[in-house]
Design an enzyme around this catalytic site. Structure first.
Site, mmCIF file in Angstrom:
data_model
loop_
_atom_site.group_PDB
_atom_site.id
_atom_site.type_symbol
_atom_site.label_atom_id
_atom_site.label_comp_id
_atom_site.label_asym_id
_atom_site.label_seq_id
_atom_site.Cartn_x
_atom_site.Cartn_y
_atom_site.Cartn_z
ATOM 1 N N CYS A 96 -4.284 11.091 5.739
ATOM 2 C CA CYS A 96 -4.718 10.543 7.021
ATOM 3 C C CYS A 96 -6.188 10.127 6.953
ATOM 4 C CB CYS A 96 -4.527 11.567 8.126
ATOM 5 S SG CYS A 96 -4.989 10.937 9.760
ATOM 6 N N GLY A 208 4.791 3.408 2.651
ATOM 7 C CA GLY A 208 3.837 2.350 2.912
ATOM 8 C C GLY A 208 4.458 0.969 2.859
ATOM 9 N N GLY A 209 4.471 0.272 3.995
ATOM 10 C CA GLY A 209 4.934 -1.102 4.024
ATOM 11 C C GLY A 209 6.426 -1.299 3.910
ATOM 12 N N ARG A 230 6.647 3.108 10.548
ATOM 13 C CA ARG A 230 6.676 2.393 11.826
ATOM 14 C C ARG A 230 8.009 1.708 12.125
ATOM 15 N NH1 ARG A 230 1.591 -1.181 10.900
ATOM 16 N NH2 ARG A 230 2.004 -0.548 8.745
#
Length: 336
Positions: A96, A208-209, A230
């Protein structure tokens, strides 16, 4: 015991998002995905309201607790508490990039202190019987990722850790916000693949991504698991195909409508306990992403779900609006 390896697909720990309500929704869509808590500091676990911070439903496993901290003794105590609450894994946050975690000497800044991370992980491993894992970046600021990533992994592996979740992007602690750190600098998937090739005895999960299950399947040709962030939140409906496509389970995909029906008993129970409807339905806003009626679904939940006393009937109205939009589309197709 599940016949699958949960780390093969997991939903990332996301601050203010992956709370117990969100995880209960995601569990309606996938039985086998590993779900992560929000990051909780070791100090909060030791000294705070443990039920509020750690409590979760009995049908939510497998679920991992992510801790933030850098004090080995305190982390060990927090890990033991987490195991007692029923978590299947204890994960240390070494990724983080926010200012708050930097000032507290945990998160991504620990990439600079691999020996301290190893000491923390040794303490956690000694304290619990469930797996102890690390989630890290490939480096921070001016570090060379080829050096920083392998140094951190090797130090922790020497302490007995055999599972790592790697966000394939450096974190810039100076000059970039946490939001910018999700997109800058570029991802380096190949370095994570190389880590797996050169450390084949370790379990390596890439993060990631990653935006869809096609990308998940592509990554699984190189690493042991994939963590989705996300997209799993904003387009939760894609999780309905995870058990079949990623785990190879002989099950039908879970539709968005079925997920809502499975989630409604949970909503009803928590409403009876005094939980506000919006605290639970906010995680559902992206469930019908890309489908007719998605806008009406979001509008009804956000407008009608906010007032005090809002109940399950709001969800039913929103669901009816989606069904109506889908039926209207099918009628247009039939006429054509």
């Amino acid at each position: 015991m599940l016949p699958f390896q949960p780390h093969r697909f997991s939903v990332a720990p996301m601050m203010d998002w992956s709370d117990r309500h969100c995880r209960s929704l995601h569990r309606t869509l996938s039985r086998h995905a590993l779900l992560y808590s929000e990051m909780v500091t070791s100090g909060a676990v030791v000294h705070g309201d443990r039920e509020k911070l750690l409590g979760f439903e009995a049908d939510q496993n497998p679920v991992a607790l992510q801790l933030g901290g850098s004090d080995p003794a305190e982390l060990a105590l927090a890990a033991r508490i987490g195991e007692d609450f029923g978590y299947d894994e204890i994960n240390l946050n070494v990724g983080c990039p926010s200012d708050r975690v930097q000032s507290g000497r945990f998160g991504a800044c620990l990439m600079r202190e691999p020996n301290l991370v190893a000491e923390c992980m040794a303490a956690i491993r000694q304290a619990v019987s469930v797996p102890a894992t690390v989630k890290c970046r490939i480096g921070v600021d001016d570090q060379e990722p080829e050096e920083s990533l392998f140094a951190l992994v090797d130090a922790s592996a020497a302490a007995g850790v055999d599972s790592f979740v790697v966000h394939a992007r450096k974190a810039w602690l100076k000059g970039l916000s946490p939001k910018e750190n999700r997109d800058i600098p570029p991802l380096d998937y190949e370095l994570v693949y190389r880590l797996k090739r050169e450390r084949p005895n370790l379990t390596i999960v890439i993060n990631g991504g990653v935006t869809d299950l096609d990308a998940v399947e592509a990554h699984l040709a190189h690493v042991d698991g994939v963590m989705l962030g996300r997209s799993a939140y904003h387009e939760a409906g894609l999780l309905g195909a995870v058990d079949r496509r990623v785990f190879g389970a002989a099950v039908a995909d879970v539709s968005e409508f079925e997920a809502v029906e499975r989630y409604k008993p949970y909503i009803a129970r928590r409403l009876a306990e005094g939980v506000h409807l919006a605290a639970m339905t906010r995680h559902m806003l992206g469930l019908f992403h890309g489908l007719p009626g998605a806008r009406a679904w979001r509008r009804i939940l956000t407008v009608e779900g906010v007032p005090a006393g809002a109940g399950i009937e709001v969800v039913d109205r929103a669901l009816a609006a989606v069904r109506q939009a889908l039926e209207a589309r099918e009628a247009r197709f039939a006429e054509a």
